[in-house]
Scaffold this motif. Structure first.
Motif, PDB file in Angstrom:
ATOM      1  N   VAL A  82       2.799  -6.709  -6.599  1.00  0.00           N
ATOM      2  CA  VAL A  82       3.698  -5.698  -6.053  1.00  0.00           C
ATOM      3  C   VAL A  82       4.167  -6.149  -4.670  1.00  0.00           C
ATOM      4  CG1 VAL A  82       2.436  -3.854  -7.247  1.00  0.00           C
ATOM      5  CG2 VAL A  82       1.908  -4.358  -4.857  1.00  0.00           C
ATOM      6  N   ARG A  83       5.161  -5.417  -4.148  1.00  0.00           N
ATOM      7  CA  ARG A  83       5.466  -5.534  -2.727  1.00  0.00           C
ATOM      8  C   ARG A  83       5.581  -4.117  -2.186  1.00  0.00           C
ATOM      9  NH1 ARG A  83      11.311  -8.620  -3.130  1.00  0.00           N
ATOM     10  NH2 ARG A  83      12.427  -7.155  -4.484  1.00  0.00           N
ATOM     11  N   TYR A  84       5.162  -3.961  -0.942  1.00  0.00           N
ATOM     12  CA  TYR A  84       5.120  -2.610  -0.372  1.00  0.00           C
ATOM     13  C   TYR A  84       5.285  -2.690   1.141  1.00  0.00           C
ATOM     14  CZ  TYR A  84       0.419  -3.592   1.369  1.00  0.00           C
ATOM     15  OH  TYR A  84      -0.647  -4.133   2.048  1.00  0.00           O
ATOM     16  N   ILE A  85       5.644  -1.548   1.719  1.00  0.00           N
ATOM     17  CA  ILE A  85       5.720  -1.429   3.173  1.00  0.00           C
ATOM     18  C   ILE A  85       4.994  -0.144   3.561  1.00  0.00           C
ATOM     19  CG2 ILE A  85       7.218  -1.228   5.200  1.00  0.00           C
ATOM     20  CD1 ILE A  85       9.372  -2.707   3.628  1.00  0.00           C
ATOM     21  N   LEU A  86       4.067  -0.260   4.473  1.00  0.00           N
ATOM     22  CA  LEU A  86       3.267   0.868   4.940  1.00  0.00           C
ATOM     23  C   LEU A  86       3.740   1.267   6.336  1.00  0.00           C
ATOM     24  CD1 LEU A  86       0.695   2.710   4.804  1.00  0.00           C
ATOM     25  CD2 LEU A  86      -0.580   0.795   5.786  1.00  0.00           C
ATOM     26  N   LYS A 127      -6.874  -3.065 -10.503  1.00  0.00           N
ATOM     27  CA  LYS A 127      -6.994  -1.633 -10.784  1.00  0.00           C
ATOM     28  C   LYS A 127      -8.210  -1.061 -10.067  1.00  0.00           C
ATOM     29  CE  LYS A 127      -5.786   2.060 -13.233  1.00  0.00           C
ATOM     30  NZ  LYS A 127      -4.502   2.770 -12.995  1.00  0.00           N
ATOM     31  N   GLY A 128      -7.983   0.001  -9.290  1.00  0.00           N
ATOM     32  CA  GLY A 128      -9.079   0.639  -8.571  1.00  0.00           C
ATOM     33  C   GLY A 128      -9.412   0.009  -7.233  1.00  0.00           C
ATOM     34  N   GLN A 129      -8.654  -0.996  -6.824  1.00  0.00           N
ATOM     35  CA  GLN A 129      -8.967  -1.716  -5.587  1.00  0.00           C
ATOM     36  C   GLN A 129      -8.663  -0.898  -4.338  1.00  0.00           C
ATOM     37  OE1 GLN A 129      -7.024  -5.532  -5.257  1.00  0.00           O
ATOM     38  NE2 GLN A 129      -7.386  -5.698  -3.059  1.00  0.00           N
ATOM     39  N   THR A 130      -7.567  -0.144  -4.396  1.00  0.00           N
ATOM     40  CA  THR A 130      -7.127   0.546  -3.182  1.00  0.00           C
ATOM     41  C   THR A 130      -7.145   2.064  -3.378  1.00  0.00           C
ATOM     42  OG1 THR A 130      -5.361   0.623  -1.527  1.00  0.00           O
ATOM     43  CG2 THR A 130      -4.687   0.355  -3.838  1.00  0.00           C
ATOM     44  N   VAL A 131      -6.496   2.803  -2.479  1.00  0.00           N
ATOM     45  CA  VAL A 131      -6.566   4.269  -2.514  1.00  0.00           C
ATOM     46  C   VAL A 131      -5.923   4.806  -3.789  1.00  0.00           C
ATOM     47  CG1 VAL A 131      -6.681   4.548  -0.019  1.00  0.00           C
ATOM     48  CG2 VAL A 131      -4.451   4.354  -1.117  1.00  0.00           C
ATOM     49  N   PRO A 132      -6.388   5.954  -4.286  1.00  0.00           N
ATOM     50  CA  PRO A 132      -5.932   6.471  -5.583  1.00  0.00           C
ATOM     51  C   PRO A 132      -4.425   6.652  -5.707  1.00  0.00           C
ATOM     52  CG  PRO A 132      -7.901   7.638  -4.872  1.00  0.00           C
ATOM     53  CD  PRO A 132      -7.496   6.767  -3.735  1.00  0.00           C
ATOM     54  N   VAL A 133      -3.776   7.186  -4.670  1.00  0.00           N
ATOM     55  CA  VAL A 133      -2.347   7.452  -4.788  1.00  0.00           C
ATOM     56  C   VAL A 133      -1.546   6.149  -4.917  1.00  0.00           C
ATOM     57  CG1 VAL A 133      -1.970   7.533  -2.268  1.00  0.00           C
ATOM     58  CG2 VAL A 133      -0.408   8.758  -3.812  1.00  0.00           C
ATOM     59  N   PHE A 134      -1.955   5.122  -4.192  1.00  0.00           N
ATOM     60  CA  PHE A 134      -1.296   3.817  -4.290  1.00  0.00           C
ATOM     61  C   PHE A 134      -1.599   3.192  -5.652  1.00  0.00           C
ATOM     62  CE2 PHE A 134      -0.803  -0.702  -3.888  1.00  0.00           C
ATOM     63  CZ  PHE A 134       0.244  -0.896  -3.001  1.00  0.00           C
ATOM     64  N   ASP A 135      -2.848   3.286  -6.072  1.00  0.00           N
ATOM     65  CA  ASP A 135      -3.275   2.701  -7.338  1.00  0.00           C
ATOM     66  C   ASP A 135      -2.475   3.283  -8.501  1.00  0.00           C
ATOM     67  OD1 ASP A 135      -5.511   0.916  -8.455  1.00  0.00           O
ATOM     68  OD2 ASP A 135      -5.693   2.704  -9.700  1.00  0.00           O
ATOM     69  N   LYS A 136      -2.288   4.607  -8.475  1.00  0.00           N
ATOM     70  CA  LYS A 136      -1.552   5.279  -9.552  1.00  0.00           C
ATOM     71  C   LYS A 136      -0.117   4.786  -9.636  1.00  0.00           C
ATOM     72  CE  LYS A 136      -0.240   9.860 -11.233  1.00  0.00           C
ATOM     73  NZ  LYS A 136      -0.314  11.337 -10.990  1.00  0.00           N
ATOM     74  N   PRO A 183       9.238   7.111  -1.498  1.00  0.00           N
ATOM     75  CA  PRO A 183       8.122   7.130  -0.539  1.00  0.00           C
ATOM     76  C   PRO A 183       7.064   8.164  -0.904  1.00  0.00           C
ATOM     77  CG  PRO A 183      10.217   7.042   0.613  1.00  0.00           C
ATOM     78  CD  PRO A 183      10.540   7.273  -0.836  1.00  0.00           C
ATOM     79  N   PHE A 184       5.815   7.793  -0.762  1.00  0.00           N
ATOM     80  CA  PHE A 184       4.705   8.728  -1.013  1.00  0.00           C
ATOM     81  C   PHE A 184       3.657   8.579   0.084  1.00  0.00           C
ATOM     82  CE2 PHE A 184       3.879   4.845  -3.367  1.00  0.00           C
ATOM     83  CZ  PHE A 184       2.562   4.543  -3.080  1.00  0.00           C
ATOM     84  N   TYR A 185       2.906   9.642   0.267  1.00  0.00           N
ATOM     85  CA  TYR A 185       1.962   9.738   1.400  1.00  0.00           C
ATOM     86  C   TYR A 185       0.522   9.617   0.915  1.00  0.00           C
ATOM     87  CZ  TYR A 185      -0.308  11.719   5.577  1.00  0.00           C
ATOM     88  OH  TYR A 185      -1.092  11.930   6.699  1.00  0.00           O
ATOM     89  N   ASP A 186      -0.291   8.869   1.667  1.00  0.00           N
ATOM     90  CA  ASP A 186      -1.737   8.774   1.387  1.00  0.00           C
ATOM     91  C   ASP A 186      -2.480   9.645   2.389  1.00  0.00           C
ATOM     92  OD1 ASP A 186      -4.374   8.043   0.743  1.00  0.00           O
ATOM     93  OD2 ASP A 186      -4.334   6.485   2.281  1.00  0.00           O
ATOM     94  N   SER A 222      -0.608   7.589   5.964  1.00  0.00           N
ATOM     95  CA  SER A 222       0.680   6.952   6.215  1.00  0.00           C
ATOM     96  C   SER A 222       1.517   6.984   4.934  1.00  0.00           C
ATOM     97  CB  SER A 222       0.486   5.505   6.676  1.00  0.00           C
ATOM     98  OG  SER A 222      -0.233   5.451   7.893  1.00  0.00           O
ATOM     99  N   TRP A 223       2.757   6.496   5.052  1.00  0.00           N
ATOM    100  CA  TRP A 223       3.694   6.511   3.935  1.00  0.00           C
ATOM    101  C   TRP A 223       3.859   5.112   3.350  1.00  0.00           C
ATOM    102  CZ3 TRP A 223       6.066  10.957   2.088  1.00  0.00           C
ATOM    103  CH2 TRP A 223       5.824  12.112   2.835  1.00  0.00           C
ATOM    104  N   PHE A 224       4.009   5.070   2.031  1.00  0.00           N
ATOM    105  CA  PHE A 224       4.202   3.813   1.313  1.00  0.00           C
ATOM    106  C   PHE A 224       5.563   3.788   0.620  1.00  0.00           C
ATOM    107  CE2 PHE A 224      -0.460   3.868   1.346  1.00  0.00           C
ATOM    108  CZ  PHE A 224      -0.762   2.540   1.581  1.00  0.00           C
ATOM    109  N   VAL A 225       6.159   2.614   0.609  1.00  0.00           N
ATOM    110  CA  VAL A 225       7.297   2.328  -0.272  1.00  0.00           C
ATOM    111  C   VAL A 225       6.842   1.140  -1.125  1.00  0.00           C
ATOM    112  CG1 VAL A 225       9.684   1.600  -0.452  1.00  0.00           C
ATOM    113  CG2 VAL A 225       8.977   3.114   1.426  1.00  0.00           C
TER     114      VAL A 225
END
Length: 344
Positions: free
Chosen positions: A185-189, A234-243, A256-259, A265-268
């Motif tokens: 994946v690619r993401y920005i926090l 799978k299961g490596q990081t926080v649940p909302v990001f993992d999903k 964008p979603f929030y952990d 913080s917010w993820f894209v």
């Protein structure tokens, strides 16, 4: 470079608590700290161990315990017990037909000098001087180690591990031989929702260069240095990001979603590859290592049983005598006798 240390490791003493006593009974002489059957444990050997303990404390920056203290009695008792155990083990080895020759000792010493001192006796002798040891003391320690190894090998020579045992271990520990699902994946926090929303709009309409530029500019973690790209299991990081990472279609940017749990913080996020399935290592590839692991475990169990029996055999009667002031504060034989009385 590895450093050579003396005393050399003593297999049985390091791994197990050896028994007490052994063979008839002899009188304690003035130069003894103990007598094990007919084997005399002298004060010179004891003093060598204490001197080594003092140097060890000094290297660790710790003061050596003062005489009369509980800590000093513990060090003293350990030294005496170690020497008694060595004498007992040698007596047992003799009864088992184990003999260590001078040639055996020389062969092991040559290996040590080759491994730790590049085969140069001058360096070996310099190390002896540094540690305040003699060649004779090292040879005695080597002899003790070789005896320990020979006893262990003889006691455990009939231990086997079957193919069925290996198979059962593989089945019951399958998690050790598998890798969970993964995805690129690619993401920005970022901390701000407004910034996350702006990034989302730009990367949806942009390209790889857009992602890379924004990740380096805004990312609040190290991912920015790699244009936001990373691989997650799978299961490596926080649940909302993992999903999101494992459910979002490939090459489609998620809103964008929030952990609220860890990062606050917010993820894209945009998955770059399909989900890679869970992978398992075939049993045949790990069977050999499993067998060796189980074999060592079974040998240790066998050795523990042998030592337990030896404790009971040697701690009966007056087969071990200590010089005045040298009886360990925790005498292994006393503990064995107490257990035998309690359980008998």
């Amino acid at each position: 470079m590895q450093k050579a240390t003396f005393l050399l490791p003593i297999v049985l003493v390091a791994a197990l608590a050896a028994g007490c006593g052994g063979g008839g009974s002899a009188s304690v002489d003035k130069q003894d700290v103990a007598v094990v059957g007919k084997v005399h444990v002298n004060k010179a050997e004891y003093n060598t161990l204490i001197d080594q303990a003092k140097r060890s404390y000094k290297l660790q920056g710790r003061p050596f315990p003062k005489q009369g203290t509980t800590d000093y009695e513990s060090v003293k008792g350990n030294a005496v017990t170690l020497l008694v155990q060595q004498a007992e083990r040698e007596a047992q080895a003799e009864s088992m037909g184990i003999k260590i020759s001078d040639a055996d000792i020389q062969k092991r010493l040559d290996q040590i000098i080759k491994q730790y001192f590049q085969g140069k006796h001058a360096k070996y002798e310099a190390q002896l001087k540094k540690q305040h040891l003699t060649d004779a003391q090292v040879r005695k320690d080597i002899r003790s180690q070789l005896i320990s190894e020979a006893v262990f090998n003889k006691v455990t020579k009939d231990v086997k591990v079957s193919a069925d045992e290996v198979h059962q271990y593989y089945l019951t520990h399958s998690q050790l031989y598998s890798q969970p699902q993964s995805r690129d994946v690619r993401y920005i926090l970022v901390k701000s929702k407004a910034i996350a929303t702006s990034i989302y709009s730009q990367v949806k309409a942009g390209n790889d260069q857009t992602w890379c530029r924004l990740a380096k500019k805004y990312a609040k973690d190290a991912s920015g240095q790699n244009c936001g790209k990373a691989t997650f299991t799978k299961g490596q990081t926080v649940p909302v990001f993992d999903k999101v990472a494992f459910s979002q279609p490939t090459k489609k940017v998620h809103a964008p979603f929030y952990d609220p749990v860890q990062y606050k913080s917010w993820f894209v996020v945009e998955p770059l590859s399909p989900v890679k399935p869970r992978q398992s290592t075939p049993e045949k590839q790990v069977a050999s290592s499993i067998k060796q692991q189980l074999l060592q475990q079974k040998k240790n169990v066998e050795m523990t049983a042998w030592v337990s029996k030896t404790n009971k055999d040697f701690c009966s009667g007056s087969k071990i005598k200590y010089a005045a002031g040298y009886t360990p504060s925790q005498d292994p034989c006393a503990a064995t006798t107490t257990n035998a009385t309690t359980t008998g």
